[in-house]
Design a protein around this motif. Structure first.
Motif, mmCIF file in Angstrom:
data_model
loop_
_atom_site.group_PDB
_atom_site.id
_atom_site.type_symbol
_atom_site.label_atom_id
_atom_site.label_comp_id
_atom_site.label_asym_id
_atom_site.label_seq_id
_atom_site.Cartn_x
_atom_site.Cartn_y
_atom_site.Cartn_z
ATOM 1 N N ALA A 9 10.505 -40.921 14.328
ATOM 2 C CA ALA A 9 11.355 -40.859 15.645
ATOM 3 C C ALA A 9 11.714 -39.902 15.281
ATOM 4 N N LEU A 10 12.625 -39.505 13.583
ATOM 5 C CA LEU A 10 13.235 -38.425 13.389
ATOM 6 C C LEU A 10 12.586 -37.166 13.817
ATOM 7 N N TYR A 11 11.232 -37.117 13.583
ATOM 8 C CA TYR A 11 10.780 -35.736 13.839
ATOM 9 C C TYR A 11 10.823 -35.729 15.153
ATOM 10 N N GLU A 12 10.524 -35.920 15.560
ATOM 11 C CA GLU A 12 10.159 -36.250 17.142
ATOM 12 C C GLU A 12 12.209 -35.636 18.219
ATOM 13 N N ALA A 13 12.579 -36.423 17.350
ATOM 14 C CA ALA A 13 14.037 -35.921 17.767
ATOM 15 C C ALA A 13 14.192 -34.894 17.450
ATOM 16 N N ALA A 14 14.524 -34.096 16.413
ATOM 17 C CA ALA A 14 14.480 -32.715 15.931
ATOM 18 C C ALA A 14 13.255 -32.100 16.771
ATOM 19 N N LYS A 15 12.373 -32.214 17.181
ATOM 20 C CA LYS A 15 12.175 -31.424 17.243
ATOM 21 C C LYS A 15 11.882 -30.777 19.031
ATOM 22 N N VAL A 16 12.466 -32.096 19.575
ATOM 23 C CA VAL A 16 12.894 -32.008 21.058
ATOM 24 C C VAL A 16 14.427 -31.424 20.613
ATOM 25 N N ASP A 17 14.994 -31.382 20.164
ATOM 26 C CA ASP A 17 16.084 -30.445 19.399
ATOM 27 C C ASP A 17 16.015 -29.261 18.919
ATOM 28 N N GLY A 18 14.721 -29.094 19.287
ATOM 29 C CA GLY A 18 14.294 -26.782 18.908
ATOM 30 C C GLY A 18 14.718 -26.887 16.879
ATOM 31 N N ALA A 19 13.937 -28.030 16.827
ATOM 32 C CA ALA A 19 14.501 -27.284 15.268
ATOM 33 C C ALA A 19 12.848 -26.871 14.212
ATOM 34 N N ARG A 20 12.838 -26.067 13.817
ATOM 35 C CA ARG A 20 11.433 -25.483 13.197
ATOM 36 C C ARG A 20 11.482 -25.990 11.808
ATOM 37 N N ASP A 64 13.263 -34.238 5.690
ATOM 38 C CA ASP A 64 12.895 -34.018 4.107
ATOM 39 C C ASP A 64 13.330 -34.209 3.533
ATOM 40 N N PHE A 65 14.639 -33.590 2.959
ATOM 41 C CA PHE A 65 15.409 -33.457 2.031
ATOM 42 C C PHE A 65 16.244 -34.291 1.391
ATOM 43 N N PRO A 66 16.349 -34.767 2.497
ATOM 44 C CA PRO A 66 17.760 -36.046 2.229
ATOM 45 C C PRO A 66 16.992 -36.892 2.065
ATOM 46 N N THR A 67 16.495 -37.437 3.116
ATOM 47 C CA THR A 67 15.185 -38.547 2.479
ATOM 48 C C THR A 67 15.085 -38.635 0.714
ATOM 49 N N ILE A 68 14.653 -37.369 0.747
ATOM 50 C CA ILE A 68 14.274 -37.828 -1.614
ATOM 51 C C ILE A 68 15.058 -36.982 -2.183
ATOM 52 N N LEU A 69 16.280 -36.938 -1.535
ATOM 53 C CA LEU A 69 17.535 -36.762 -2.832
ATOM 54 C C LEU A 69 17.933 -38.215 -3.719
ATOM 55 N N PRO A 70 17.649 -39.064 -3.600
ATOM 56 C CA PRO A 70 17.931 -40.274 -4.264
ATOM 57 C C PRO A 70 17.341 -40.313 -5.648
ATOM 58 N N THR A 71 15.576 -40.104 -4.890
ATOM 59 C CA THR A 71 15.079 -40.274 -5.716
ATOM 60 C C THR A 71 14.673 -39.367 -6.930
ATOM 61 N N CYS A 72 15.341 -37.850 -6.213
ATOM 62 C CA CYS A 72 15.357 -36.238 -7.352
ATOM 63 C C CYS A 72 16.529 -37.302 -8.392
ATOM 64 N N GLY A 73 17.426 -37.238 -7.768
ATOM 65 C CA GLY A 73 18.325 -37.934 -9.074
ATOM 66 C C GLY A 73 18.393 -38.820 -10.197
ATOM 67 N N ILE A 74 16.936 -40.076 -10.133
ATOM 68 C CA ILE A 74 17.135 -40.532 -10.418
ATOM 69 C C ILE A 74 15.842 -40.532 -11.580
ATOM 70 N N LEU A 75 15.379 -39.315 -11.219
ATOM 71 C CA LEU A 75 14.255 -38.145 -11.947
ATOM 72 C C LEU A 75 14.975 -37.498 -12.382
ATOM 73 N N ALA A 94 8.093 -41.183 -0.665
ATOM 74 C CA ALA A 94 9.516 -41.080 -0.614
ATOM 75 C C ALA A 94 9.461 -40.595 0.977
ATOM 76 N N LEU A 95 8.443 -39.493 1.434
ATOM 77 C CA LEU A 95 8.414 -38.591 2.297
ATOM 78 C C LEU A 95 7.908 -39.840 3.925
ATOM 79 N N SER A 96 6.758 -40.558 2.421
ATOM 80 C CA SER A 96 5.923 -41.290 3.528
ATOM 81 C C SER A 96 6.579 -42.618 4.740
ATOM 82 N N SER A 97 7.827 -42.982 4.131
ATOM 83 C CA SER A 97 8.982 -43.734 4.685
ATOM 84 C C SER A 97 9.627 -43.121 5.422
ATOM 85 N N VAL A 98 9.683 -42.636 5.942
ATOM 86 C CA VAL A 98 10.785 -41.458 7.062
ATOM 87 C C VAL A 98 10.305 -41.770 8.360
ATOM 88 N N ASP A 99 11.193 -42.298 9.089
ATOM 89 C CA ASP A 99 10.732 -42.407 10.568
ATOM 90 C C ASP A 99 9.893 -41.032 11.506
#
Length: 351
Positions: free
Chosen positions: A241-252, A261-272, A234-239
């Protein structure tokens, strides 16, 4: 151009309304024609099924159109039917006083006799407590640990290091249960074990209070790497560009995990989680049975081992069938409740 002239021009099929809109009005008829052509070709390839007619007629048309798909899934349907549904014929043993010489339907009908016998048994409270305790600890920790591991592995930048970590964490999954239990006994042996030499002269497996922690810790260690695969997928499907944009905004790193990452895998977590709730009382028989001994029996006797001893060892087939059916019904109730809560809270469900 006046409004009336514009309406008349459009009604007449003219493509030029005014010079500023010339390109847009030229594109609309072409796109509409292309869409109409695609729909016509699709209808020619897959003609619409008749909405009227008998059920047999509609079924005939359906199989005529999709016989290749049905042919492909036929082996799987036969396998599931043979090994999952045909054995359900024997569930009636829970409501009969089984007589081997008369077959499955030859014994007298006793209704809920064996269910009442299990509920009134002095072993019922202890067995349910052990089963729920071991199962919940294993399910909760076994659900959280793969998520954490997947999030950490996803933050590794080197492809070689990531592959090495994944391989190391996957390997215990392929070790058989018998070997795992033998390793636990060797490691915890007082005086000579890798861990037992530091833990006194008494084996930890002989302590009833430590049976549940030993079980779920070793269970999580064995399967955490394998269970993290679906989250890594599920994490491999993350774009990126989202990481790059977050790093530009100063995200650690922690903020990347929290907000990307966590919002991406949240639906999978719910199903499992919903699927895991369907087996909340299904504690693995093999491992518990192999870890049991005379000292820890008070905390290691669960529904699966008790059913084995009642049904196979004591030949009380109707009683053991009733216990197994009771276990299945409880799991089904948990599954339905978890699915309803998840559907209401996060709109994620399996049915």
């Amino acid at each position: 151009m006046t409004q009336s002239a514009t309406v008349a021009s459009v009604a007449a099929g003219q493509t030029q309304v005014n010079p500023g809109m010339q390109d847009a009005t030229q594109i609309v008829p072409v796109a509409a024609a292309a869409t109409s052509s695609k729909r016509r070709k699709r209808r020619e390839r897959h003609p619409a099924m008749p909405k009227h007619g008998s059920l047999l007629t509609r079924l005939g048309e359906h199989f005529k159109r999709y016989w290749q798909l049905w042919l492909m899934v036929t082996p799987a349907i036969c396998f599931i039917g043979l090994f999952a549904y045909v054995p359900m014929y024997g569930v009636q043993l829970a409501f009969r006083d089984f007589v081997p010489s008369k077959g499955l339907t030859g014994g007298p009908w006793v209704g809920l006799k064996y269910f009442r016998q299990f509920l009134e048994s002095p072993m019922f409270g202890n067995i349910m407590k052990n089963t729920i305790s071991i199962s919940l600890w294993t399910m909760v920790m076994g659900f959280i640990a793969p998520i954490i591991l997947a999030l950490l592995i996803n933050q590794i930048g080197s492809t070689k290091v990531k592959g090495f970590v994944q391989t190391i964490t996957y390997m215990p999954h392929f070790i058989s249960t018998v070997v795992i239990v033998a390793m636990i006994n060797i490691f915890l042996t007082p005086g000579t074990g890798l861990l037992g030499r530091f833990l006194g002269d008494t084996s930890l497996l002989g302590n009833p209070n430590l049976f549940t922690p030993i079980y779920w810790v070793t269970e999580v260690w064995q399967h955490v790497g394998w269970n993290s695969i679906i989250y890594l997928a599920a994490l491999s499907s993350v774009d990126t560009a989202l990481y790059e944009a977050a790093k530009v905004d100063g995200a650690r790193r922690f903020q990347l995990i929290r907000y990307v990452d966590f919002p991406t895998i949240l639906p999978t977590c719910g199903i499992l989680l919903i699927l895991n709730m369907g087996s909340v009382l299904n504690v693995g028989f093999e491992k518990v049975f192999l870890m049991q001994n005379a000292l820890n029996l008070s905390s290691s006797e669960v529904i699966s081992t008790y059913t084995y001893k009642i049904g196979i060892v004591s030949n009380q087939f109707s009683y053991s069938t009733a216990i197994g059916l009771f276990n299945t019904l409880i799991n089904f109730v948990f599954l339905v409740i978890a699915n309803a809560i998840s559907k209401r809270v996060s709109e994620t469900s399996i049915f």
